[in-house]
Design a protein around this motif. Structure first.
Motif, PDB file in Angstrom:
ATOM      1  N   ASP A  58       0.810  -1.220   0.000  1.00 21.24           N
ATOM      2  CA  ASP A  58       0.000   0.000   0.000  1.00 21.24           C
ATOM      3  C   ASP A  58       0.844   1.272   0.000  1.00 21.24           C
ATOM      4  N   LEU A  59       2.143   1.136   0.310  1.00 20.74           N
ATOM      5  CA  LEU A  59       3.042   2.290   0.322  1.00 20.74           C
ATOM      6  C   LEU A  59       3.747   2.495  -1.018  1.00 20.74           C
ATOM      7  N   LEU A  60       3.591   1.549  -1.921  1.00 17.75           N
ATOM      8  CA  LEU A  60       4.315   1.576  -3.190  1.00 17.75           C
ATOM      9  C   LEU A  60       3.536   2.305  -4.272  1.00 17.75           C
ATOM     10  N   ASP A  61       4.281   2.878  -5.224  1.00 15.55           N
ATOM     11  CA  ASP A  61       3.672   3.521  -6.384  1.00 15.55           C
ATOM     12  C   ASP A  61       3.266   2.427  -7.371  1.00 15.55           C
ATOM     13  N   PRO A  62       1.980   2.276  -7.638  1.00 15.41           N
ATOM     14  CA  PRO A  62       1.526   1.180  -8.498  1.00 15.41           C
ATOM     15  C   PRO A  62       1.842   1.381  -9.976  1.00 15.41           C
ATOM     16  N   THR A  63       2.251   2.586 -10.356  1.00 13.37           N
ATOM     17  CA  THR A  63       2.499   2.855 -11.778  1.00 13.37           C
ATOM     18  C   THR A  63       3.935   2.583 -12.192  1.00 13.37           C
ATOM     19  N   ALA A  64       4.840   2.441 -11.232  1.00 16.87           N
ATOM     20  CA  ALA A  64       6.259   2.268 -11.557  1.00 16.87           C
ATOM     21  C   ALA A  64       6.486   0.890 -12.167  1.00 16.87           C
ATOM     22  N   ILE A  65       7.056   0.867 -13.362  1.00 18.41           N
ATOM     23  CA  ILE A  65       7.244  -0.392 -14.079  1.00 18.41           C
ATOM     24  C   ILE A  65       8.646  -0.957 -13.848  1.00 18.41           C
ATOM     25  N   THR A  66       8.831  -2.189 -14.303  1.00 19.16           N
ATOM     26  CA  THR A  66      10.133  -2.844 -14.282  1.00 19.16           C
ATOM     27  C   THR A  66      10.631  -2.992 -15.718  1.00 19.16           C
ATOM     28  N   VAL A  67      11.804  -3.598 -15.858  1.00 21.42           N
ATOM     29  CA  VAL A  67      12.372  -3.820 -17.194  1.00 21.42           C
ATOM     30  C   VAL A  67      11.490  -4.724 -18.045  1.00 21.42           C
ATOM     31  N   THR A  68      10.588  -5.462 -17.434  1.00 22.77           N
ATOM     32  CA  THR A  68       9.668  -6.310 -18.204  1.00 22.77           C
ATOM     33  C   THR A  68       8.545  -5.514 -18.836  1.00 22.77           C
ATOM     34  N   GLY A  69       8.375  -4.267 -18.410  1.00 22.09           N
ATOM     35  CA  GLY A  69       7.269  -3.445 -18.884  1.00 22.09           C
ATOM     36  C   GLY A  69       6.052  -3.521 -17.983  1.00 22.09           C
ATOM     37  N   LYS A  70       6.067  -4.431 -17.016  1.00 25.11           N
ATOM     38  CA  LYS A  70       4.954  -4.576 -16.085  1.00 25.11           C
ATOM     39  C   LYS A  70       5.273  -3.867 -14.764  1.00 25.11           C
ATOM     40  N   PRO A  71       4.250  -3.395 -14.052  1.00 23.92           N
ATOM     41  CA  PRO A  71       4.499  -2.716 -12.770  1.00 23.92           C
ATOM     42  C   PRO A  71       5.141  -3.658 -11.751  1.00 23.92           C
ATOM     43  N   LEU A  72       5.978  -3.089 -10.908  1.00 20.42           N
ATOM     44  CA  LEU A  72       6.606  -3.876  -9.843  1.00 20.42           C
ATOM     45  C   LEU A  72       5.548  -4.540  -8.958  1.00 20.42           C
ATOM     46  N   VAL A  73       4.478  -3.796  -8.650  1.00 23.33           N
ATOM     47  CA  VAL A  73       3.469  -4.330  -7.736  1.00 23.33           C
ATOM     48  C   VAL A  73       2.763  -5.561  -8.309  1.00 23.33           C
ATOM     49  N   SER A  74       2.787  -5.733  -9.632  1.00 21.21           N
ATOM     50  CA  SER A  74       2.111  -6.878 -10.237  1.00 21.21           C
ATOM     51  C   SER A  74       2.830  -8.187  -9.933  1.00 21.21           C
ATOM     52  N   TYR A  75       4.056  -8.101  -9.424  1.00 25.62           N
ATOM     53  CA  TYR A  75       4.825  -9.302  -9.099  1.00 25.62           C
ATOM     54  C   TYR A  75       4.699  -9.702  -7.628  1.00 25.62           C
ATOM     55  N   LEU A  76       3.894  -8.974  -6.872  1.00 30.93           N
ATOM     56  CA  LEU A  76       3.822  -9.214  -5.435  1.00 30.93           C
ATOM     57  C   LEU A  76       2.734 -10.201  -5.041  1.00 30.93           C
ATOM     58  N   ASP A  77       1.737 -10.411  -5.873  1.00 25.45           N
ATOM     59  CA  ASP A  77       0.593 -11.244  -5.492  1.00 25.45           C
ATOM     60  C   ASP A  77       0.994 -12.668  -5.126  1.00 25.45           C
ATOM     61  N   ASP A  78       1.942 -13.225  -5.864  1.00 28.44           N
ATOM     62  CA  ASP A  78       2.341 -14.616  -5.624  1.00 28.44           C
ATOM     63  C   ASP A  78       3.482 -14.744  -4.617  1.00 28.44           C
ATOM     64  N   ALA A  79       3.996 -13.611  -4.151  1.00 26.30           N
ATOM     65  CA  ALA A  79       5.101 -13.642  -3.187  1.00 26.30           C
ATOM     66  C   ALA A  79       4.590 -14.141  -1.835  1.00 26.30           C
ATOM     67  N   GLN A  80       5.489 -14.792  -1.092  1.00 29.54           N
ATOM     68  CA  GLN A  80       5.078 -15.387   0.178  1.00 29.54           C
ATOM     69  C   GLN A  80       6.255 -15.395   1.150  1.00 29.54           C
ATOM     70  N   ILE A  81       5.969 -15.118   2.417  1.00 30.21           N
ATOM     71  CA  ILE A  81       6.976 -15.229   3.469  1.00 30.21           C
ATOM     72  C   ILE A  81       6.990 -16.669   3.958  1.00 30.21           C
ATOM     73  N   PHE A  82       8.156 -17.304   3.913  1.00 31.46           N
ATOM     74  CA  PHE A  82       8.281 -18.694   4.317  1.00 31.46           C
ATOM     75  C   PHE A  82       8.907 -18.851   5.706  1.00 31.46           C
ATOM     76  N   ASP A  83       9.468 -17.768   6.236  1.00 28.62           N
ATOM     77  CA  ASP A  83      10.071 -17.834   7.577  1.00 28.62           C
ATOM     78  C   ASP A  83       9.912 -16.466   8.232  1.00 28.62           C
ATOM     79  N   GLU A  84       8.973 -16.370   9.164  1.00 26.87           N
ATOM     80  CA  GLU A  84       8.674 -15.076   9.785  1.00 26.87           C
ATOM     81  C   GLU A  84       9.696 -14.672  10.831  1.00 26.87           C
TER      82      GLU A  84
END
Length: 568
Positions: free
Chosen positions: A327-353
């Motif tokens: 929620d603190l990130l700029d959703p419009t900022a893209i990566t070298v792939t052309g897709k926004p950085l935030v679009s890569y976060l949905d599948d991310a997961q913490i495996f060791d808290e």
């Protein structure tokens, strides 16, 4: 293709360009295929980057696979642990040399291979200035070493062990034996020092394939990503996706958030300011405080925590951490792939808290870089609260001033030194101009007489930098520096200095009239660097202050990819 301007045609110049490059290249190498430079900082004298030749081969495979032509382009390499007086002295030279090589050569895009502290910043500065399609492959951290069954934090434990040795709490035999266990594998420091920080910065800026930051250097997945990078840069050339498209103000906002969340190095501040300056993006010290100061610390990594980079990668890495801060990130900022950085976060997961905390259970509520101002630092100074002692974040004490590094070493262990645990150690003459190069000396060792009393931290103030692997209540990057005759040059031993991190203030308890009546320390002036030739002379004459990134004044801004055409 930009390279067509060299290779297309039937005149004498294009003949020469093609003929001299026909040393194993296929005939169709000059038929409109993208020519990709690999800016490679591999060097035996930059041991953290020594494996990048292997990484380069996998980048080459990917470039060939995608229909491009890969070309190794050695870049100036800066070994953080080897170069004297400090690798930072040559960051701008490396950036300038790489910029000119990219511009001067018949290439359409560039892959940037860096690892050790200054190499990724220098490469990003260069790529930003030329603005041809570019992408980073970070070299990655080393594996965790152990000594007597305990994990070793590269850099951080060096500082701890050296203090324990000086305090008589560790034997010289153990100190020297630990050295053989510290560096277990290829790769850069395994703490969240500057090298690991800049790998994460490259990803949060959008300049890597998402998910690569923190991949250990010996991990085969780094080579897999290198090959994917080779394929991607060819597509980036076809899409004309450039650094200026990727590294926007939103990308820098995301990076400041990431920097706070990972407990990253203070060195990232000067590097990000310099990179932004090359892009013409208005980024200031105040942005780091305004955006990052209230961001929670989620990464339990040395020096601010206990774990190491191998653990961070295993626990989910940067994307898993950023998902907690989405929620603190700029959703419009893209990566070298052309897709926004935030679009890569949905599948991310913490495996060791225990390594990466959830947002609702942070290690610290507010951990970003704090920017201090006052009559000691009119243009600002920085402190990393996550690595400081909480009880010292508000402090008042008498200054003990050292006029140079040599002065410090000569006196710090004097048993008659007039110092106590409440004293404020001040080291000056170590800024961009003064040393020159702004060395990592701000985390001054404790006076030996206090070490024997159990003191392990004091308030320390310096116009230089400290290693990202270091810790303590250290105020650094004071601007203007003493060599630019800022207020730091006027302080005297015994002056009372007041620090209040919560209020963001750093002051000496003197009136303006009292300060202005003083002259800069002659002893300090006598110790300042006075180079009379070469790069050091150019550097001292043109380097900007830390609050704007310590770039050279004539390198700020971009110059584009156009170059004069020669005629043979």
């Amino acid at each position: 293709m930009r390279s067509d301007d060299w290779y297309k045609g039937k005149d004498r110049d294009s003949y020469i360009h093609r003929a001299w490059m026909r040393r194993g290249l296929p005939n169709n190498a000059f038929d409109g295929r993208p020519h990709i430079a690999i800016a490679n900082t591999a060097s035996d004298l930059a041991p953290c980057n020594s494996h990048l030749n292997e990484v380069m081969e996998y980048v080459k495979n990917g470039v060939w696979e995608a229909g491009g032509v890969p070309l190794n382009m050695p870049a100036v390499s800066l070994g953080e642990t080897q170069m004297r007086p400090t690798a930072m002295l040559w960051r701008n030279m490396s950036a300038m040399a790489t910029e000119e090589l990219i511009r001067a050569n018949p290439i359409d895009g560039v892959v940037l291979l860096g690892g050790c502290d200054k190499t990724i910043p220098a490469l990003l500065m260069a790529a930003a200035s030329v603005d041809l399609p570019a992408i980073v492959v970070p070299g990655g951290p080393m594996l965790t070493g152990t000594y007597k069954g305990k994990a070793l934090g590269c850099g951080t434990d060096v500082w701890k062990f050296s203090e324990e040795l000086r305090a008589g709490k560790m034997s010289e035999e153990d100190f020297l034996k630990s050295e053989q266990s510290m560096i277990r594998s290829r790769g850069h420091c395994n703490t969240m020092g500057t090298a690991s920080t800049m790998g994460c910065v490259a990803e949060s800026l959008g300049m890597t394939i998402p998910g690569v930051a923190g991949t250990p250097a010996p991990d085969s997945r780094l080579l897999q990503t290198a090959q994917e990078t080779g394929r991607l840069i060819v597509q980036m050339v076809k899409d004309d996706r450039k650094p200026s498209d990727v590294m926007t103000k939103g990308s820098f906002i995301n990076t400041i958030v990431a920097l706070a969340g990972i407990g990253g190095s203070t060195n990232a501040v000067v590097h990000l300011l310099a990179i932004a300056g090359r892009l013409g993006i208005k980024l200031t010290l105040d942005d780091f405080d305004k955006i990052g100061s209230k961001v929670p610390l989620l990464a339990n990594l040395q020096p601010a925590g206990t774990h190491l980079m191998e653990d961070f990668f295993r626990a989910g890495g940067l994307l898993a951490l950023l998902k907690e801060l989405k929620d603190l990130l700029d959703p419009t900022a893209i990566t070298v792939t052309g897709k926004p950085l935030v679009s890569y976060l949905d599948d991310a997961q913490i495996f060791d808290e225990t390594v990466i905390s959830k947002r609702n259970k942070p290690l610290q509520d507010s951990a970003g870089i704090a920017v201090l101002k006052g009559n000691l630092a009119p243009l600002g100074a920085v402190i990393k609260p996550a690595a400081a002692s909480k009880e010292l974040l508000k402090h008042k004490g008498k200054a003990l001033v050292f006029d140079s590094i040599e002065d410090f070493h000569a006196r710090i262990d004097d048993p008659n030194l007039d110092v106590d645990k409440d004293s404020v150690l001040v080291l000056r003459g170590c800024g961009p101009k003064g040393y020159p190069g702004m060395p990592e000396v701000a985390n001054m060792p404790m006076p030996q007489k206090l070490l024997s009393q159990g003191v392990r931290d004091m308030v320390r103030i310096c116009d230089g930098r400290m290693s990202g692997t270091a810790y303590g209540t250290v105020i650094l990057h004071v601007a203007p520096e003493a060599a630019a005759f800022g207020p730091l040059s006027l302080i005297q031993t015994g002056d009372v200095i007041s620090l209040d991190v919560e209020k963001r203030t750093l002051n000496v308890e003197l009136t303006d009239e009292e300060l202005n009546s003083r002259k800069p320390s002659q002893k300090m002036i006598d110790a300042l660097a006075k180079p009379d030739r070469g790069w050091q002379k150019m550097y001292v004459e043109h380097v900007n202050q830390a609050d704007t990134g310590a770039d050279l004044d004539f390198l700020v801004g971009s110059s584009g990819s156009q170059v004069l055409r020669e005629s043979h």
